[in-house]
Design an enzyme around this catalytic site. Structure first.
Site, PDB file in Angstrom:
ATOM      1  N   ASP A 180      13.555  -7.186  38.318  1.00 24.79           N
ATOM      2  CA  ASP A 180      13.918  -5.823  38.708  1.00 24.79           C
ATOM      3  C   ASP A 180      12.832  -4.852  38.264  1.00 24.79           C
ATOM      4  O   ASP A 180      12.945  -4.168  37.246  1.00 24.79           O
ATOM      5  CB  ASP A 180      15.278  -5.439  38.126  1.00 24.79           C
ATOM      6  N   HIS A 226      23.765  -1.908  36.505  1.00 23.24           N
ATOM      7  CA  HIS A 226      23.364  -0.590  37.025  1.00 23.24           C
ATOM      8  C   HIS A 226      24.567   0.340  37.148  1.00 23.24           C
ATOM      9  O   HIS A 226      25.657  -0.090  37.484  1.00 23.24           O
ATOM     10  CB  HIS A 226      22.665  -0.753  38.377  1.00 23.24           C
ATOM     11  N   GLU A 234      26.470   7.614  35.472  1.00 23.82           N
ATOM     12  CA  GLU A 234      27.460   8.060  34.500  1.00 23.82           C
ATOM     13  C   GLU A 234      27.474   9.586  34.410  1.00 23.82           C
ATOM     14  O   GLU A 234      26.417  10.215  34.384  1.00 23.82           O
ATOM     15  CB  GLU A 234      27.117   7.451  33.133  1.00 23.82           C
ATOM     16  N   MET A 250      28.473   0.347  29.372  1.00 33.02           N
ATOM     17  CA  MET A 250      29.567   1.109  29.971  1.00 33.02           C
ATOM     18  C   MET A 250      30.568   1.541  28.895  1.00 33.02           C
ATOM     19  O   MET A 250      31.062   0.714  28.137  1.00 33.02           O
ATOM     20  CB  MET A 250      30.266   0.211  30.992  1.00 33.02           C
ATOM     21  N   HIS A 276      15.103  -0.190  25.028  1.00 32.40           N
ATOM     22  CA  HIS A 276      15.535   0.280  26.355  1.00 32.40           C
ATOM     23  C   HIS A 276      17.042   0.363  26.495  1.00 32.40           C
ATOM     24  O   HIS A 276      17.542   0.894  27.479  1.00 32.40           O
ATOM     25  CB  HIS A 276      14.959  -0.602  27.461  1.00 32.40           C
TER      26      HIS A 276
END
Lengths: 135, 479
Positions: free
Chosen positions: B97, B204, B207, B379, B402
């Protein structure tokens, strides 16, 4: 033949066992679909496929990467494959059904097939594939 | 405290993997971890860190941030710089990605002013294509895709998906100039065309957040955020286009590895000299994919602004973008090594650039503070805004963590909690979650990640970035 999901922290690690190489490739494709859609597809449509590779591992890598392309671009949830495997090539057709949000649990993307941890072992009775899908 | 055998403690948070940990290491490995995170360290991740140290032209150390975990090729959280003259470039140091990254949008609304939250989440979910079947409303020709691959975020702005200011507050202004669309295969294009402006699936998300606490008021002021303010965080990457570019070039670089007689412990580390035809082709395609990802996040941010504009009457241009960071990328940079400026190719795989004050490529408004570093939580858990430091320039080629880093496999996660249970628990905490399926939620429960606060505490204490603010979720849409 069997498909087993092994523990891996970040990604999906899969072990596939089959009696023949052709079955191993077909089952590996079904395993990929299981990770992506909760279950493999059903027969209905077919799609041609041909890939090349220097050895068995790179053939498997090329084959599974091609299935990722087919499932994403053609929207085909693969149920199995009828393949011919020779020196440095795999060719044949894959079978499957069109993707639907409801039937395939909304799907889960697989980003790629990892070379790390990809191995194919052949013992007296069967071929055993270990492979990691980047999810 | 348990630490794996063979690893040497260098200071409170610094651990060295000595040369010899695996055969062929050219430099030592170094990772950052607190005692409380030591139990989460996997042997496979340390082996991968050591494997990177065997690659030709690696400079100083193979590094990993405190969100280190077992990946493929490089560990997740891995950083390595390779000499431009003698070093290599590898898709195993970037990942599938390409330019998976995060951007933060500041909304001129206070938490108390944000009514209609469920409607907001529902409308964002409706406006932004998500998940495996999510199809873009954009209809790109091959020619337009070429522009997107060449120009990145500014292509999206020129098409009406943003304002000029957006690209100024984006890492590398949202465009790697080295992009070479000719090195992007037809297959990658076929995958990328219907997916531009879509969120994707997996980890992914988009939010709705509130700035719950500001730790560094001066930096927060410079970044244009304040306590109690509503923000939107967007986390996604280059979708199928980037994945296919990685797959395609992995094959050509595997052949190149043999051609250039490079010995590697892991095929996923397939690489070529930076200035070889194969290395240049991969870098050009990777840069094009990075540009696609920046354009992608730009389009998603546009959809987000439109929803907020309609729902709350906030003016489009008053929603200002704080910054956008890439966390899976290789870049040509200059760093001081042993007192000498050296041209290097820095690979960051699950790591964020954290350039300090006065570094090149920073917007003027942030130059005295250092670049914003956006660290998404998992999340339902807090995210953090930090700033880059001179410490990062000295120790980590201007890099930091990250994210949180997983600690629990997906198979284990599913045995413990269902998506519905997680959604209900988060709902009780006032966090609204919307996803195409409960299975997608079960995969990404807060418990499957390291505590994000502990990961950022380590980078803050080590000084490779410093805390500016903590953001807490109010609503999440997931792919």
């Amino acid at each position: 033949m069997s498909i087993e999901e092994l523990d891996h922290t970040a990604d999906a690690k899969i072990r596939v066992k089959a009696g023949t190489l052709e079955d191993l490739f077909s089952e590996a494709g079904r395993a990929l679909m299981q990770v992506m859609y909760g279950r493999p597809g059903k027969d209905g449509r077919t799609y041609p496929l041909a890939v090349r590779g220097d050895d068995l591992e790179s053939l498997m890598h090329a084959y599974l990467s091609e299935l990722l392309f087919i499932t994403e671009v053609e929207g085909l949830v693969i149920s199995g494959a009828d393949l011919r495997i020779g020196e440095g090539f795999v060719e044949g057709v894959v079978r499957g059904e069109p993707f639907s949000m409801e039937a395939h649990n909304a799907g889960r993307g697989v980003k790629g097939i990892s070379y790390s941890g990809l191995s194919i072992v052949h013992d007296q009775e069967s071929y055993i594939l270990d492979v990691i899908f980047d999810v | 405290m348990t630490m794996l055998p063979g690893i040497q403690r260098m200071s409170e948070f610094e651990w060295q993997v000595p040369v010899g940990y695996v055969p062929g290491m050219r430099v030592p490995g170094l990772f950052f971890l607190s005692e409380s995170l030591a139990g989460t360290l996997e042997e496979g991740a340390v082996t991968q860190l050591a494997n990177v140290a065997t690659m030709p032209g690696i400079v100083r150390q193979s590094l990993a941030m405190p969100d280190i975990h077992w990946g493929y090729g490089f560990p997740i959280g891995g950083v390595a710089a390779f000499s431009r003259d003698e070093g290599v470039i590898s898709p195993g140091g970037v990942g599938f990605d390409i330019n998976c990254g995060v951007r933060l949008l500041a909304i001129p609304l206070r938490e108390a002013e944000l009514g209609k939250r469920r409607e907001l989440v529902e409308r964002l979910f409706a406006a932004i294509p998500t998940g495996v079947g999510g199809k873009s409303a954009l209809r790109l020709s091959n020619r337009e895709l070429d522009r997107m691959l060449l120009e990145g975020a500014s292509w999206a702005v020129s098409e009406g998906y943003g304002i000029d200011e957006d690209t100024r507050v984006c890492e590398q202004e949202g465009c790697m100039k080295e992009a070479d669309p000719a090195a992007v295969s037809q297959k990658a294009r076929q995958r990328g065309m219907p997916q531009s402006g879509t969120l994707g699936s997996g980890n992914h998300f988009l939010e709705v957040q509130v700035v719950r606490e500001v730790y560094h008021p001066e930096a927060a002021r410079a970044f244009g955020i304040s306590s109690g303010q509503v923000c939107i965080m967007i986390h996604c990457g280059s979708r199928g286009l980037g994945h296919q570019v990685c797959t395609d070039h992995l094959r050509t670089l595997e052949a190149a590895t043999k051609k250039y007689r490079i010995t590697l412990p892991d095929r996923q580390l397939a690489c070529a000299p930076i200035d070889s035809p194969e290395g240049r082709a991969y870098f050009g395609a990777m840069a094009a994919s990075a540009n696609y990802a920046w354009a992608n996040r730009q389009v998603i941010m546009h959809y987000t602004r439109k929803v907020l504009e309609e729902l709350y009457g906030v003016a489009y241009k008053d929603m200002h973008m704080v910054y956008d960071v890439a966390h899976n990328v290789a870049k040509m940079e200059e760093h001081v090594v042993g007192g000498t400026k050296l041209k290097v190719c820095v690979h960051r795989k699950g790591a964020t650039r954290a350039f300090g004050p006065g570094a090149p490529d920073l917007p003027a408004a942030y130059s005295s503070v250092g670049q914003p570093v956006i660290i998404p939580g998992s999340m339902g858990s807090p995210s953090f805004l930090l700033h880059g430091t001179s410490g990062a320039m000295e120790k980590t080629f201007g890099s930091t963590c990250h994210g949180a880093g997983r600690v629990m496999s997906r198979t284990q996660a599913k045995k413990r909690l269902t998506g519905k249970e997680i959604r209900d628990t988060l709902g009780k905490e006032g966090i609204i979650v919307k996803a195409p399926s409960d299975a997608a939620i079960a995969d990404e429960a807060p418990e499957v990640y390291k505590p994000s606060i502990e990961v950022v505490r380590v980078v803050h204490e080590v000084g490779i970035s410093r805390l500016v603010a903590r953001l807490e979720p109010l609503g999440v849409i997931k792919g």
